[in-house]
Design a protein around this motif. Structure first.
Motif, PDB file in Angstrom:
ATOM      1  N   LYS A  49       0.855  -1.189   0.000  1.00  0.00           N
ATOM      2  CA  LYS A  49       0.000   0.000   0.000  1.00  0.00           C
ATOM      3  C   LYS A  49       0.887   1.235   0.000  1.00  0.00           C
ATOM      4  CE  LYS A  49      -0.836   1.175   4.746  1.00  0.00           C
ATOM      5  NZ  LYS A  49      -0.581   0.486   5.947  1.00  0.00           N
TER       6      LYS A  49
ATOM      7  N   SER B  95      -2.438  -5.469  -3.808  1.00  0.00           N
ATOM      8  CA  SER B  95      -2.276  -4.062  -3.472  1.00  0.00           C
ATOM      9  C   SER B  95      -3.628  -3.506  -3.078  1.00  0.00           C
ATOM     10  CB  SER B  95      -1.740  -3.297  -4.682  1.00  0.00           C
ATOM     11  OG  SER B  95      -1.891  -1.906  -4.480  1.00  0.00           O
TER      12      SER B  95
ATOM     13  N   ASP C 116      -4.171  -0.231  -3.076  1.00  0.00           N
ATOM     14  CA  ASP C 116      -4.420   1.045  -3.744  1.00  0.00           C
ATOM     15  C   ASP C 116      -3.911   1.065  -5.187  1.00  0.00           C
ATOM     16  OD1 ASP C 116      -1.614   1.433  -3.013  1.00  0.00           O
ATOM     17  OD2 ASP C 116      -2.360   2.120  -1.078  1.00  0.00           O
TER      18      ASP C 116
ATOM     19  N   PRO D 221      -3.584  -3.801  -7.960  1.00  0.00           N
ATOM     20  CA  PRO D 221      -4.858  -3.747  -7.229  1.00  0.00           C
ATOM     21  C   PRO D 221      -5.942  -4.555  -7.944  1.00  0.00           C
ATOM     22  CG  PRO D 221      -4.352  -1.614  -8.246  1.00  0.00           C
ATOM     23  CD  PRO D 221      -3.150  -2.479  -8.435  1.00  0.00           C
TER      24      PRO D 221
ATOM     25  N   SER E 125     -10.887  -2.209   1.545  1.00  0.00           N
ATOM     26  CA  SER E 125     -10.583  -2.308   0.113  1.00  0.00           C
ATOM     27  C   SER E 125     -11.215  -3.577  -0.457  1.00  0.00           C
ATOM     28  CB  SER E 125      -9.077  -2.367  -0.067  1.00  0.00           C
ATOM     29  OG  SER E 125      -8.597  -3.559   0.530  1.00  0.00           O
TER      30      SER E 125
END
Ligand code: HEC
Ligand SMILES: [Cu+2]
Length: 350
Positions: A110, A141, A143, A161, A335
């Motif tokens: 991240k 990931s 982000d 991501p 997320s």
């Protein structure tokens, strides 16, 4: 077991994994092949440019086709290219397919740090692995695009991501090396006067400062290759989530995403309203809900990926019968990756 790493060579850093030697061999083969061909071609070119330059009393004599010569310079490179492809493909396959007995470690990238989650559910900001054991990294990931890079292992893999990527290696020496993010760009520090707000790491082997620096370049971490005994000691030190499972009468999940989900269950505060024992709390217990038909204010729905995702991001869309509309939305707080992990955990609660 404590022998030093193979030392750095002419252009490449020290070797620390089972694939390093092969990769370096191919690199140097291509490198020296290029040097030899460059020198041979440029020398010949210069020689002919001078020998056949325009001069008084010399007349150009154009040559026609030379079929044997043309066939020769087509076939010869073909062999070289086929050989290079073969070696490259072999190396690629070696690195793509992790041995079945690999230790699986989850890597969460991240902005701007790494987190490593071990099979026992514990996590650390630096990567610890045992020597002479294949290790498979399963990387996600939360982000943006990152890239996991350890020079001495010769391992570099993008971390993307919305999906998992993986890489594996087997360390050949006890020792340590840098972990970097190979997405080099990023913003400047926000420290006063533009300098980096460094906090020196407390581990003397880590030359890099931990701090609030922003940018992929600031995602420094360390790989520590340890003896099996030291690795076991490290695992004990970060807390064994399997023991937490055992204390609730459950076995350790083989699935590390579920172990990560357990962590989120407490870190994100789901445990305030949801039990995992079957007893209802402010919200329904998670035990055994995966796949079942749930009665809600909009009719019966099946508890599956989409339903759970919606329950987390938009809890008021469907209210489970017998419960109040009190669950807050976690949109922007969890997320996609974390939703996956929560789902793996809910699935494991049979
Ligand atoms: C303030 C209490 C509260 C918190 C905190 C909370 N929930 Fe809930 N949750 C509820 C209630 C009440 C319901 C049932 C009503 C509804 O469907 O909205 C529910 C329903 C659910 C459901 C549907 C369950 C079923 O049986 O159909 C899921 C999945 C869920 N929550 C996930 C989560 C996750 C994941 C978290 C943590 C990130 C969380 N909840 C945090 C109160 C909470
Ligand atoms: Cu990065």
């Amino acid at each position: 077991m404590n022998e030093p790493n193979a030392p750095p060579t002419f252009q490449l850093p020290e070797q620390m994994s089972t694939v390093s030697a092969d990769i370096d061999w191919l690199y140097y083969f291509i490198y020296w092949l290029s040097v030899v061909l460059f020198v041979a071609i440029v020398t010949t070119m210069l020689y002919w440019a001078i020998k056949y330059r325009e001069r008084k009393g010399h007349k150009a004599e154009p040559t026609g086709h030379n079929l044997p010569l043309e066939i020769a310079w087509t076939i010869a490179p073909l062999f070289i290219l086929a050989f290079l492809f073969h070696k490259g493909f072999q190396g690629y396959m070696d690195m793509a397919i992790a041995p079945a007995d690999s230790i699986e470690i989850r890597v969460n990238a991240k902005q701007w740090s790494w987190e490593f989650v071990y099979p026992n559910g514990g996590s650390s900001p630096e990567l610890h692995v045992p020597v002479h054991k294949p290790v498979k990294l399963i990387m996600g990931s939360v982000d943006v695009l990152h890239s996991f890079y350890v020079p001495a292992l010769r391992v570099k893999r993008d971390v993307v991501p919305g999906m998992f990527t993986s890489a594996w290696f087997e360390a050949t020496h006890v020792g340590h090396d840098d972990i970097a993010c190979a997405e080099y760009c990023g913003g400047r520090s926000t420290g006063p006067g533009g300098e980096l707000p460094y906090e020196p790491s407390d581990d003397p082997r880590n030359p890099y400062p931990a701090g609030q620096a922003t940018g992929h370049w600031a995602m420094h971490s360390m790989l520590f290759v340890e003896t099996p005994e030291d690795y076991e000691k490290f695992l004990k030190g970060i807390g064994d989530k399997c023991e937490e499972f055992a204390s609730t009468g459950k076995t350790c999940p083989a699935d590390i995403a579920a172990a990560q989900g357990l962590r989120l269950y407490s870190n994100k505060g789901c445990l305030a309203c949801h039990t995992t024992t079957g007893a209802p709390g402010i919200g329904p217990s998670w035990k055994g809900i995966w796949g079942k038909d749930e009665a809600t204010n909009v009719g019966v729905v099946k508890v599956d990926e989409n339903y759970v995702r919606e329950s987390i991001l938009d809890p008021q869309a469907k209210i489970v019968t017998g419960f109040g509309p009190v669950m807050p939305t976690f949109r922007g707080q969890v997320s996609d990756l974390e939703i996956d992990e929560l789902m793996s955990y809910i699935k494991s609660l049979k």
